[in-house]
Scaffold this motif. Sequence first.
Motif, PDB file in Angstrom:
ATOM      1  N   ALA A 182       0.833  -1.207   0.000  1.00 40.06           N
ATOM      2  CA  ALA A 182       0.000   0.000   0.000  1.00 40.06           C
ATOM      3  C   ALA A 182       0.865   1.254   0.000  1.00 40.06           C
ATOM      4  CB  ALA A 182      -0.921  -0.001   1.216  1.00 40.06           C
ATOM      5  N   PHE A 183       1.964   1.217   0.757  1.00 46.09           N
ATOM      6  CA  PHE A 183       2.863   2.377   0.810  1.00 46.09           C
ATOM      7  C   PHE A 183       3.453   2.680  -0.561  1.00 46.09           C
ATOM      8  CE2 PHE A 183       7.264   3.919   1.174  1.00 46.09           C
ATOM      9  CZ  PHE A 183       7.038   5.124   1.821  1.00 46.09           C
ATOM     10  N   TRP A 184       3.992   1.651  -1.220  1.00 45.19           N
ATOM     11  CA  TRP A 184       4.636   1.865  -2.519  1.00 45.19           C
ATOM     12  C   TRP A 184       3.621   2.175  -3.615  1.00 45.19           C
ATOM     13  CZ3 TRP A 184       9.437   3.080  -2.452  1.00 45.19           C
ATOM     14  CH2 TRP A 184      10.285   2.572  -1.463  1.00 45.19           C
ATOM     15  N   ILE A 185       2.476   1.522  -3.567  1.00 41.00           N
ATOM     16  CA  ILE A 185       1.433   1.798  -4.559  1.00 41.00           C
ATOM     17  C   ILE A 185       0.923   3.228  -4.408  1.00 41.00           C
ATOM     18  CG2 ILE A 185      -0.924   1.216  -5.293  1.00 41.00           C
ATOM     19  CD1 ILE A 185      -0.264  -1.707  -4.542  1.00 41.00           C
ATOM     20  N   ILE A 244      -3.082  10.869   0.539  1.00 42.59           N
ATOM     21  CA  ILE A 244      -4.508  10.534   0.465  1.00 42.59           C
ATOM     22  C   ILE A 244      -4.689   9.087   0.024  1.00 42.59           C
ATOM     23  CG2 ILE A 244      -6.677  11.024  -0.739  1.00 42.59           C
ATOM     24  CD1 ILE A 244      -5.759  13.965  -0.888  1.00 42.59           C
ATOM     25  N   SER A 245      -3.907   8.659  -0.976  1.00 43.32           N
ATOM     26  CA  SER A 245      -3.985   7.277  -1.459  1.00 43.32           C
ATOM     27  C   SER A 245      -3.648   6.290  -0.344  1.00 43.32           C
ATOM     28  CB  SER A 245      -3.030   7.070  -2.633  1.00 43.32           C
ATOM     29  OG  SER A 245      -3.383   7.854  -3.737  1.00 43.32           O
ATOM     30  N   PHE A 246      -2.597   6.607   0.424  1.00 41.78           N
ATOM     31  CA  PHE A 246      -2.156   5.700   1.489  1.00 41.78           C
ATOM     32  C   PHE A 246      -3.209   5.584   2.586  1.00 41.78           C
ATOM     33  CE2 PHE A 246       0.557   4.733   5.284  1.00 41.78           C
ATOM     34  CZ  PHE A 246       0.929   3.458   4.869  1.00 41.78           C
ATOM     35  N   VAL A 285       0.136  -1.162 -14.547  1.00 45.46           N
ATOM     36  CA  VAL A 285       0.496  -2.583 -14.464  1.00 45.46           C
ATOM     37  C   VAL A 285       1.006  -2.928 -13.073  1.00 45.46           C
ATOM     38  CG1 VAL A 285       2.099  -4.342 -15.302  1.00 45.46           C
ATOM     39  CG2 VAL A 285       0.992  -2.805 -16.915  1.00 45.46           C
ATOM     40  N   ILE A 286       1.898  -2.098 -12.549  1.00 45.37           N
ATOM     41  CA  ILE A 286       2.482  -2.363 -11.232  1.00 45.37           C
ATOM     42  C   ILE A 286       1.418  -2.280 -10.139  1.00 45.37           C
ATOM     43  CG2 ILE A 286       4.165  -1.561  -9.535  1.00 45.37           C
ATOM     44  CD1 ILE A 286       5.444  -2.807 -11.980  1.00 45.37           C
ATOM     45  N   SER A 287       0.426  -1.400 -10.322  1.00 45.54           N
ATOM     46  CA  SER A 287      -0.571  -1.141  -9.269  1.00 45.54           C
ATOM     47  C   SER A 287      -1.825  -2.001  -9.389  1.00 45.54           C
ATOM     48  CB  SER A 287      -0.982   0.336  -9.309  1.00 45.54           C
ATOM     49  OG  SER A 287       0.127   1.178  -9.229  1.00 45.54           O
ATOM     50  N   MET A 288      -1.935  -2.800 -10.448  1.00 47.31           N
ATOM     51  CA  MET A 288      -3.213  -3.463 -10.711  1.00 47.31           C
ATOM     52  C   MET A 288      -3.599  -4.482  -9.645  1.00 47.31           C
ATOM     53  SD  MET A 288      -2.253  -5.897 -13.966  1.00 47.31           S
ATOM     54  CE  MET A 288      -0.968  -7.146 -13.872  1.00 47.31           C
ATOM     55  N   ARG A 289      -2.628  -4.971  -8.861  1.00 49.09           N
ATOM     56  CA  ARG A 289      -2.962  -5.925  -7.808  1.00 49.09           C
ATOM     57  C   ARG A 289      -3.662  -5.252  -6.627  1.00 49.09           C
ATOM     58  NH1 ARG A 289      -3.007 -11.273  -8.256  1.00 49.09           N
ATOM     59  NH2 ARG A 289      -1.728 -11.790  -6.464  1.00 49.09           N
ATOM     60  N   ILE A 332       2.627   5.816  -3.470  1.00 51.83           N
ATOM     61  CA  ILE A 332       3.608   6.704  -4.103  1.00 51.83           C
ATOM     62  C   ILE A 332       3.448   6.671  -5.623  1.00 51.83           C
ATOM     63  CG2 ILE A 332       6.069   7.062  -4.535  1.00 51.83           C
ATOM     64  CD1 ILE A 332       6.580   6.049  -1.695  1.00 51.83           C
ATOM     65  N   ILE A 333       3.334   5.456  -6.176  1.00 57.21           N
ATOM     66  CA  ILE A 333       3.198   5.310  -7.629  1.00 57.21           C
ATOM     67  C   ILE A 333       1.939   6.007  -8.119  1.00 57.21           C
ATOM     68  CG2 ILE A 333       2.810   3.652  -9.500  1.00 57.21           C
ATOM     69  CD1 ILE A 333       4.555   1.663  -7.876  1.00 57.21           C
ATOM     70  N   CYS A 334       0.810   5.720  -7.471  1.00 60.85           N
ATOM     71  CA  CYS A 334      -0.459   6.300  -7.915  1.00 60.85           C
ATOM     72  C   CYS A 334      -0.531   7.792  -7.623  1.00 60.85           C
ATOM     73  CB  CYS A 334      -1.627   5.567  -7.252  1.00 60.85           C
ATOM     74  SG  CYS A 334      -1.871   3.897  -7.888  1.00 60.85           S
ATOM     75  N   GLY A 335       0.133   8.242  -6.566  1.00 60.99           N
ATOM     76  CA  GLY A 335       0.159   9.674  -6.284  1.00 60.99           C
ATOM     77  C   GLY A 335       0.859  10.450  -7.378  1.00 60.99           C
ATOM     78  N   VAL A 336       1.997   9.934  -7.825  1.00 62.81           N
ATOM     79  CA  VAL A 336       2.762  10.606  -8.885  1.00 62.81           C
ATOM     80  C   VAL A 336       2.084  10.434 -10.237  1.00 62.81           C
ATOM     81  CG1 VAL A 336       4.967  10.663 -10.116  1.00 62.81           C
ATOM     82  CG2 VAL A 336       4.935  10.342  -7.632  1.00 62.81           C
ATOM     83  N   ILE A 337       1.758   9.179 -10.574  1.00 57.29           N
ATOM     84  CA  ILE A 337       1.117   8.892 -11.869  1.00 57.29           C
ATOM     85  C   ILE A 337      -0.235   9.603 -11.960  1.00 57.29           C
ATOM     86  CG2 ILE A 337       0.094   7.095 -13.301  1.00 57.29           C
ATOM     87  CD1 ILE A 337       3.054   6.927 -13.378  1.00 57.29           C
ATOM     88  N   GLY A 338      -0.996   9.559 -10.875  1.00 55.46           N
ATOM     89  CA  GLY A 338      -2.314  10.193 -10.873  1.00 55.46           C
ATOM     90  C   GLY A 338      -2.237  11.695 -11.085  1.00 55.46           C
TER      91      GLY A 338
END
Length: 273
Positions: A17-20, A225-227, A186-190, A22-28
């Motif tokens: 959840a922590f890494w996702i 917010i995502s976390f 792809v990385i976040s789909m799980r 970060i990924i979704c925060g930046v990508i989003g």
Amino acid sequence: MIDILQYTFTQHALIGAFWISIICGVIGTLVVTNRMVFLAGGIAHSLYGGVGIAIFLGFPIIIGTAFFSILCAIFLGVMLLYTKDRFDALVGSLWAFGMAVGIILVESSPGYNKDFMGYLFGSILSITDNDIYSMIIFSSFLFCFVLLNYRIILGISYDSEFTQLQGINTKIFNIILMIIIALGIVISMRSVGLILIIALLSIPAYCSEIFTNSLAKMMIASSIISFIAMIGGILIAYFYDFAAGASIVVILCILSFILFLGNYLYRKRFLKH
């Protein structure tokens, strides 16, 4: 409450959840500021075709899906350059095609397992060490990419024409951004699945835009917010046996409502005086 930390699967879920986040925060943030929400949704849903191809051919799912995502991003990026009219219809067609191909190939695969539906609806409580390693590697790459190209990203996000006048090939850079967005999905789909991932990409970034005044702050706020939403979703899934992906999205929607309402009341009460 602390008892859930003794289980390996919940530890993996919290780390993931922590890494996702970060990924979704930046990508989003890139998706929202560049007005690519519908396009990102099209890529996300079409990627089930990559899942189906990987399963059917016996490839590792993340590798097969990553390759398919790059092809989709390049295709849409090129089409965006030459097909301005009815581009939304093209995205919708790719969306439907990818989903249909994925479903057919998954069901046609020997040893078909319903667990593959987790890629559609999310299964953050079942992520593995390899999933976490993939998140860490991609997060590191994403951080370096944004750090090295921050001024270009800022220019493309808010004034693409001026950036192009500075000698930056904005068309190529936009395709690169789309590829990175696709790989991030792809990385976040799980986490919440391909069907609901667009919520994790758009809602936190849209909310963070309310109370931030820079792209970097927007990325940080969106990640936080995502976390928060992901932790809430994991707890609900653990204690009440609900789907984790759907629980995360519900928490996101509640958070967004609270933030929007708070911002409205603040502006109404203080900015009038």
